[in-house]
Design a protein around this motif. Structure first.
Motif, short mmCIF file in Angstrom:
data_model
loop_
_atom_site.label_atom_id
_atom_site.label_comp_id
_atom_site.label_asym_id
_atom_site.label_seq_id
_atom_site.Cartn_x
_atom_site.Cartn_y
_atom_site.Cartn_z
N GLN A 64 0.82 -1.21 0.00
CA GLN A 64 0.00 0.00 0.00
C GLN A 64 0.86 1.26 0.00
O GLN A 64 1.88 1.34 0.68
N LEU A 65 0.43 2.25 -0.76
CA LEU A 65 1.10 3.54 -0.81
C LEU A 65 0.28 4.58 -0.06
O LEU A 65 -0.96 4.51 -0.01
N CYS A 66 0.97 5.53 0.53
CA CYS A 66 0.36 6.70 1.14
C CYS A 66 1.03 7.93 0.54
O CYS A 66 1.93 7.81 -0.28
N SER A 75 5.90 4.63 0.64
CA SER A 75 5.61 3.20 0.81
C SER A 75 5.29 2.95 2.29
O SER A 75 6.07 2.35 3.03
N CYS A 76 4.11 3.39 2.69
CA CYS A 76 3.75 3.33 4.11
C CYS A 76 3.56 1.90 4.58
O CYS A 76 3.77 1.60 5.77
N GLY A 77 3.15 0.98 3.69
CA GLY A 77 3.00 -0.41 4.09
C GLY A 77 4.33 -1.05 4.44
O GLY A 77 4.44 -1.80 5.41
N LYS A 158 0.24 11.73 9.54
CA LYS A 158 0.82 13.00 9.09
C LYS A 158 0.63 13.20 7.59
O LYS A 158 0.79 14.31 7.08
N GLY A 159 0.32 12.12 6.88
CA GLY A 159 0.17 12.20 5.43
C GLY A 159 -1.27 12.08 5.00
O GLY A 159 -2.18 12.64 5.59
N CYS A 160 -1.50 11.29 3.93
CA CYS A 160 -2.83 11.08 3.39
C CYS A 160 -2.90 9.63 2.89
O CYS A 160 -1.98 9.16 2.22
N ASP A 191 -4.85 8.92 -7.63
CA ASP A 191 -4.00 8.29 -8.64
C ASP A 191 -2.72 7.73 -8.02
O ASP A 191 -2.18 6.72 -8.47
N VAL A 192 -2.22 8.42 -7.00
CA VAL A 192 -1.02 7.95 -6.30
C VAL A 192 -1.35 6.75 -5.41
O VAL A 192 -0.61 5.77 -5.37
#
Length: 263
Positions: A64-66, A75-77, A158-160, A191-192
């Motif tokens: 999963q991406l954040c 690459s938060c996963g 802190k991100g999305c 899209d990201v």
């Protein structure tokens, strides 16, 4: 003769008492022996032959991406998996077995603690900001710890990002979470978070593809192993998995042209 009979009676009573304790304990959560853990993801680890998912939390999937707080893909996963690895730091882990995990009955729910730590790994991952709450929880209710991490903008907050459950089901219109989400960049963000050609995370080589035909077997997609005839043809996978267990837990089934690997 009486001494022998008396000793036999005492021995029998001890055995009956022990058997009773075993029967009583059979319906309760059991603790595993301390063992070296193999980290599978931010909320899943393996002790010996048993795989535990940390009760009460849902961490980002490994693929999963954040978006981070600088609006860059993240690459938060993978980071969640590394965070759990850092918390364990090579020490022995114990898990209270809380029963089978609903998405995958061969996997167990666990409340897991590193030897020497007061807080469980479940709580530490929630406090570090690398998970959302997973309800219903069997033992650990993470909402307060997750709310504190969200307020302090720790980890993924802190991100999305989208909730891991919505990522697993390819819900591209799901709610965006985190402090860096911007309504004026909604399309670009999605899209990201849901790329057309995601990159394989380290150690993950199983290709997953969402497929309507998989619904016949109650699944949402099909996964392809290296060596399967369909593997080279699956040039744009929707998901990447590190193990077949991970793929099945996400609702994917093995491609019918894949033979069962020989043990």
């Amino acid at each position: 003769m009486h001494l022998i009979a008396g000793g036999s009676m005492r021995l029998r009573d001890r055995l009956l008492s022990l058997c009773g304790a075993i029967v009583i304990g059979a319906g309760m959560a059991s603790a595993s022996l301390a063992a070296t853990a193999a980290v599978r993801s931010g909320d899943t680890l393996q002790l010996g032959e048993t795989v535990y998912r940390l009760d009460g939390i849902d961490a980002p999937e490994v693929d999963q991406l954040c978006i981070d707080d600088h609006a860059d893909p993240w690459s938060c996963g993978v980071e969640a998996r590394e965070q759990l690895t850092r918390l364990i730091a090579g020490r022995a882990v114990r898990c209270d077995d809380l029963g089978p995990d609903k998405p995958l009955k061969s996997r167990r729910l666990g409340l897991c603690t590193v030897d020497g730590d007061k807080l469980s790994l479940n709580q530490q991952m929630a406090r570090a900001g690398y998970a959302v709450s997973a309800d219903p929880a069997v033992k650990y209710r993470a909402k307060d710890d997750i709310a504190a991490a969200k307020e302090a903008l720790r980890g993924i907050w802190k991100g999305c990002f989208v909730a891991p459950g919505e990522f697993r089901t390819d819900k591209k219109d799901g709610s965006l979470l985190g402090a860096s989400c911007r309504s004026d960049r909604d399309r670009e963000i999605r899209d990201v978070l849901f790329p057309d050609a995601p990159s394989a995370p380290p150690g993950c080589s199983i290709k997953g593809k969402f497929a309507v035909r998989a619904r016949v077997t109650g699944n949402i997609g099909i996964y392809h192993l290296q060596g399967c005839p369909s593997y080279p043809a699956t040039t744009e996978p929707d998901r990447w998995f590190c193990s077949e267990d991970d793929a099945r837990a996400s609702g994917f089934r093995r491609a019918f042209n894949c033979r069962v690997p020989k043990k």
